[in-house]
Design an enzyme around this catalytic site. Sequence first.
Site, PDB file in Angstrom:
ATOM      1  N   ARG A   1       0.828  -1.205   0.000  1.00  0.00           N
ATOM      2  CA  ARG A   1       0.000   0.000   0.000  1.00  0.00           C
ATOM      3  C   ARG A   1       0.864   1.257   0.000  1.00  0.00           C
ATOM      4  NH1 ARG A   1      -3.227  -3.839   2.254  1.00  0.00           N
ATOM      5  NH2 ARG A   1      -5.069  -4.167   0.934  1.00  0.00           N
TER       6      ARG A   1
ATOM      7  N   GLU B   1     -10.159 -12.324   0.747  1.00  0.00           N
ATOM      8  CA  GLU B   1     -10.941 -11.270   0.104  1.00  0.00           C
ATOM      9  C   GLU B   1     -10.911 -11.364  -1.427  1.00  0.00           C
ATOM     10  OE1 GLU B   1     -10.501  -7.852   3.560  1.00  0.00           O
ATOM     11  OE2 GLU B   1      -9.043  -7.876   1.931  1.00  0.00           O
TER      12      GLU B   1
ATOM     13  N   TRP C   1      -7.370 -13.916  11.092  1.00  0.00           N
ATOM     14  CA  TRP C   1      -7.478 -12.470  11.278  1.00  0.00           C
ATOM     15  C   TRP C   1      -8.894 -11.968  11.538  1.00  0.00           C
ATOM     16  CZ3 TRP C   1     -10.082  -8.903   8.081  1.00  0.00           C
ATOM     17  CH2 TRP C   1     -10.606  -9.422   6.885  1.00  0.00           C
TER      18      TRP C   1
ATOM     19  N   TYR D   1      -4.297  -5.476  14.874  1.00  0.00           N
ATOM     20  CA  TYR D   1      -4.134  -4.626  13.689  1.00  0.00           C
ATOM     21  C   TYR D   1      -3.677  -3.234  14.121  1.00  0.00           C
ATOM     22  CZ  TYR D   1      -5.918  -7.680   9.995  1.00  0.00           C
ATOM     23  OH  TYR D   1      -6.053  -8.683   9.064  1.00  0.00           O
TER      24      TYR D   1
ATOM     25  N   ASP E   1      -2.914  -0.682  12.459  1.00  0.00           N
ATOM     26  CA  ASP E   1      -3.424   0.488  11.742  1.00  0.00           C
ATOM     27  C   ASP E   1      -4.683   1.032  12.413  1.00  0.00           C
ATOM     28  OD1 ASP E   1      -4.557  -1.997  10.860  1.00  0.00           O
ATOM     29  OD2 ASP E   1      -5.564  -0.930   9.236  1.00  0.00           O
TER      30      ASP E   1
ATOM     31  N   TRP F   1      -0.736  -2.736   8.575  1.00  0.00           N
ATOM     32  CA  TRP F   1      -1.248  -2.381   7.249  1.00  0.00           C
ATOM     33  C   TRP F   1      -1.020  -0.890   7.019  1.00  0.00           C
ATOM     34  CZ3 TRP F   1      -2.228  -6.428   4.395  1.00  0.00           C
ATOM     35  CH2 TRP F   1      -2.657  -7.628   4.991  1.00  0.00           C
ATOM     36  N   THR F   2      -0.513  -0.540   5.845  1.00  0.00           N
ATOM     37  CA  THR F   2       0.013   0.819   5.672  1.00  0.00           C
ATOM     38  C   THR F   2      -0.827   1.729   4.773  1.00  0.00           C
ATOM     39  OG1 THR F   2       1.444   0.141   3.829  1.00  0.00           O
ATOM     40  CG2 THR F   2       2.371   0.012   6.059  1.00  0.00           C
ATOM     41  N   GLU F   3      -2.115   1.437   4.605  1.00  0.00           N
ATOM     42  CA  GLU F   3      -2.936   2.358   3.816  1.00  0.00           C
ATOM     43  C   GLU F   3      -2.781   3.794   4.314  1.00  0.00           C
ATOM     44  OE1 GLU F   3      -4.001  -0.570   4.878  1.00  0.00           O
ATOM     45  OE2 GLU F   3      -5.454  -1.479   3.478  1.00  0.00           O
TER      46      GLU F   3
END
Length: 521
Positions: A130, A292, A354, A379, A381, A429-431
Amino acid sequence: MIPRPSEVRPSSGTFVLGPDARLSLGEGLGGVAGWLREELVLDLPLGESAAVRLEIDPGLPSEGYALRVAADGISVAGGSAAGVFYGAQTLRQLLPPAALRRAGSWPVPFTDISDSPRFPWRGVMLDVARHFMPVADVLRFVDLAAFHKLNVLHLHLTDDQGWRIEVPGWPRLTSVGAWRPETMLGSRVHGRYDGRPHGGFYTADDLRRIVAYAAERCVTVVPEVDMPGHMQAAIAAYPSLGNGYRGPVRTGWGISTHVLNLSAESLSFCRDVLSFVCEIFPSPLIGIGGDECPADEWADSPVIGREGLAGPAELHGWFTAQMASFLAERGRRVFGWDELLAYGVPAKAVIAAWRGVPPTVLAAQAGVSVVSCPDISCYLDYRQSDDPGEPTPVGTRLTLADVYRFDPVPAGLPGAAAANVLGGQANVWTEHMESARRVDYMTYPRLCAFAETVWSSAARDFADFSARLAAHLPRLDALGVNYRPMTGPRPQDARPDAPGHPRSLPDRLAELHEMTADLRR
């Protein structure tokens, strides 16, 4: 010390470790000794009457160690080189914080420490798809994880928003798939974009450097190339892999419906990718994601009839079996997200659970090896407080105390099933993390708390942890970590240009219950 050692027996007095110190070491410990010399900024030449002694004691647990500091010097014994390494990391925490940034003569308190980890899998996932993270920042991330005795780096290398590895024979993966025209700012509910291209990728030499650097610090890098979903970046580079999509790498967050078409060409592509990944990464586990993956584009797939499948819902399991067989021929095993539980878990695969706690329970009871990483606990994030100054607050509130309460083994899980829980993993998670400084802020000190949940005993005492953390934060200062202050976010931490979308825990639990209905059937 963080994580808390199993047993500490302090005594009065100190030993001064300085430039005149000499070193003795057992066979097979040259790598640990070289690392320790570099970290202490001391020559530590070999010699008799050594002040620092490193040795392997086969009577200790493999990753366990015994550290003794007395008038005659410092001894670190481990059940393996990894055990000695962890003992040396504890030694670094016994030194004053200033010793983490410069050379000097340092007092080390007399003590006797016996220690070993609770779990063999003490992981942290870093998403470089991301937001791309340069090699130097990845190496620093490894150093900090190893300082807290974590031993697995799950490297999330590809996704809809970017492809980060070169693969021989597929040059457009990096010339096209590694770059997106712009990036979404904040939660997707706001529809904001920055208008700036973003991208980057790792060469084979870059990846080999990361793997070798991590190995020197007893960290195994488990690569993940997500398939057959989360593939829009690859399909943007090679439209023939998809189902009619012709467009750019995804710029927004969320799940793309543009998935692989599972043709012979797509399978060949996946095998080429996995073959390259196996060449670079010695990890026995290779991540193929499997999460997903909407089946919308598979409704008319010719593979269904050709393989005698009942419908598009069976394509995912069929594809996973193809890749598992390919990896098995190379002596590797599948590592995938808990969606694989619904499609059929390949033999000897490891699942990362998860979607809340239930998938860990279901996997463990089914005899499947599982790494526990429920989003509501792991998580990083997710927002750290309700303070409006938190940058891009998304997800449920996940405080330091919440992370510290996490136990990889769900309450009430029988012993035989509990043995299938390999450990836990925190996921970064790096969004909403556009830089290494932002990663620091979201990761620390919560990763300190997480490290204790996977290393130390199941007993929890947050007050005791908090007192030790107060002494630990100056170490993070010395290491240059931009951690979130205990007092809350600073004005410069806010991201008014990237608004979030906070969620309540009850709403998220209800959503997770619906998401995992397929596992309960």
